[in-house]
Design a protein around this motif. Structure first.
Motif, mmCIF file in Angstrom:
data_model
loop_
_atom_site.group_PDB
_atom_site.id
_atom_site.type_symbol
_atom_site.label_atom_id
_atom_site.label_comp_id
_atom_site.label_asym_id
_atom_site.label_seq_id
_atom_site.Cartn_x
_atom_site.Cartn_y
_atom_site.Cartn_z
ATOM 1 N N UNK A 1 7.077 4.038 5.451
ATOM 2 C CA UNK A 1 6.754 5.255 6.200
ATOM 3 C C UNK A 1 6.719 4.975 7.700
ATOM 4 N N UNK A 2 6.100 3.867 8.087
ATOM 5 C CA UNK A 2 6.020 3.504 9.505
ATOM 6 C C UNK A 2 7.421 3.272 10.065
ATOM 7 N N UNK B 1 4.457 11.863 -5.921
ATOM 8 C CA UNK B 1 5.358 11.346 -4.900
ATOM 9 C C UNK B 1 4.585 10.381 -4.018
ATOM 10 N N UNK B 2 5.168 9.230 -3.766
ATOM 11 C CA UNK B 2 4.532 8.197 -2.954
ATOM 12 C C UNK B 2 5.548 7.624 -1.980
ATOM 13 N N UNK C 1 0.853 -1.188 0.000
ATOM 14 C CA UNK C 1 0.000 0.000 0.000
ATOM 15 C C UNK C 1 0.889 1.238 0.000
ATOM 16 N N UNK C 2 0.490 2.226 -0.790
ATOM 17 C CA UNK C 2 1.253 3.459 -0.902
ATOM 18 C C UNK C 2 0.462 4.634 -0.350
ATOM 19 N N UNK C 3 1.188 5.598 0.172
ATOM 20 C CA UNK C 3 0.599 6.831 0.700
ATOM 21 C C UNK C 3 1.027 7.981 -0.205
ATOM 22 N N UNK C 4 0.109 8.913 -0.454
ATOM 23 C CA UNK C 4 0.459 10.102 -1.217
ATOM 24 C C UNK C 4 0.768 11.248 -0.251
ATOM 25 N N UNK C 5 1.049 12.410 -0.796
ATOM 26 C CA UNK C 5 1.431 13.561 0.034
ATOM 27 C C UNK C 5 0.327 13.925 1.025
ATOM 28 N N UNK D 1 16.678 11.271 3.775
ATOM 29 C CA UNK D 1 16.460 10.037 4.535
ATOM 30 C C UNK D 1 15.031 9.496 4.405
ATOM 31 N N UNK D 2 14.188 10.173 3.625
ATOM 32 C CA UNK D 2 12.795 9.734 3.472
ATOM 33 C C UNK D 2 12.703 8.722 2.332
ATOM 34 N N UNK D 3 11.972 7.610 2.527
ATOM 35 C CA UNK D 3 11.877 6.553 1.503
ATOM 36 C C UNK D 3 10.901 6.906 0.374
ATOM 37 N N UNK D 4 11.199 7.948 -0.367
ATOM 38 C CA UNK D 4 10.328 8.489 -1.406
ATOM 39 C C UNK D 4 10.389 7.663 -2.689
ATOM 40 N N UNK D 5 9.244 7.510 -3.322
ATOM 41 C CA UNK D 5 9.151 6.874 -4.636
ATOM 42 C C UNK D 5 8.453 7.867 -5.557
ATOM 43 N N UNK D 6 9.058 8.140 -6.706
ATOM 44 C CA UNK D 6 8.414 9.018 -7.678
ATOM 45 C C UNK D 6 7.680 8.167 -8.696
ATOM 46 N N UNK D 7 6.430 8.518 -8.936
ATOM 47 C CA UNK D 7 5.617 7.856 -9.951
ATOM 48 C C UNK D 7 5.173 8.969 -10.896
#
Length: 57
Positions: free
Chosen positions: A48-49, A41-42, A5-9, A31-37
């Motif tokens: 995130x947890x 940003x997801x 499951x992904x979270x958006x901004x 240091x944030x585990x960001x994924x660009x789609x």
């Protein structure tokens, strides 16, 4: 296979109790585990947890 499951901004902002611009700034941290789609940003919910357990915002 477990669904990721992904979270958006907006969801990150709600989880952290901050504004959307502040959430964007946090998501841009190295240091944030960001994924660009594309232009979006997801972050995976699990990443995130884990990130939030280890960091202070």
């Amino acid at each position: 296979m477990e669904e990721i499951k992904f979270m958006n901004t907006k969801q990150v902002a709600q989880a952290l109790g901050c504004s959307m611009p502040t959430a964007r700034q946090i998501m841009m941290r190295a240091d944030f585990p960001l994924i660009r789609v594309g232009k979006n940003y997801k972050v995976s919910e699990q990443a995130f947890v884990e990130w939030s357990k280890k960091r202070r915002v």
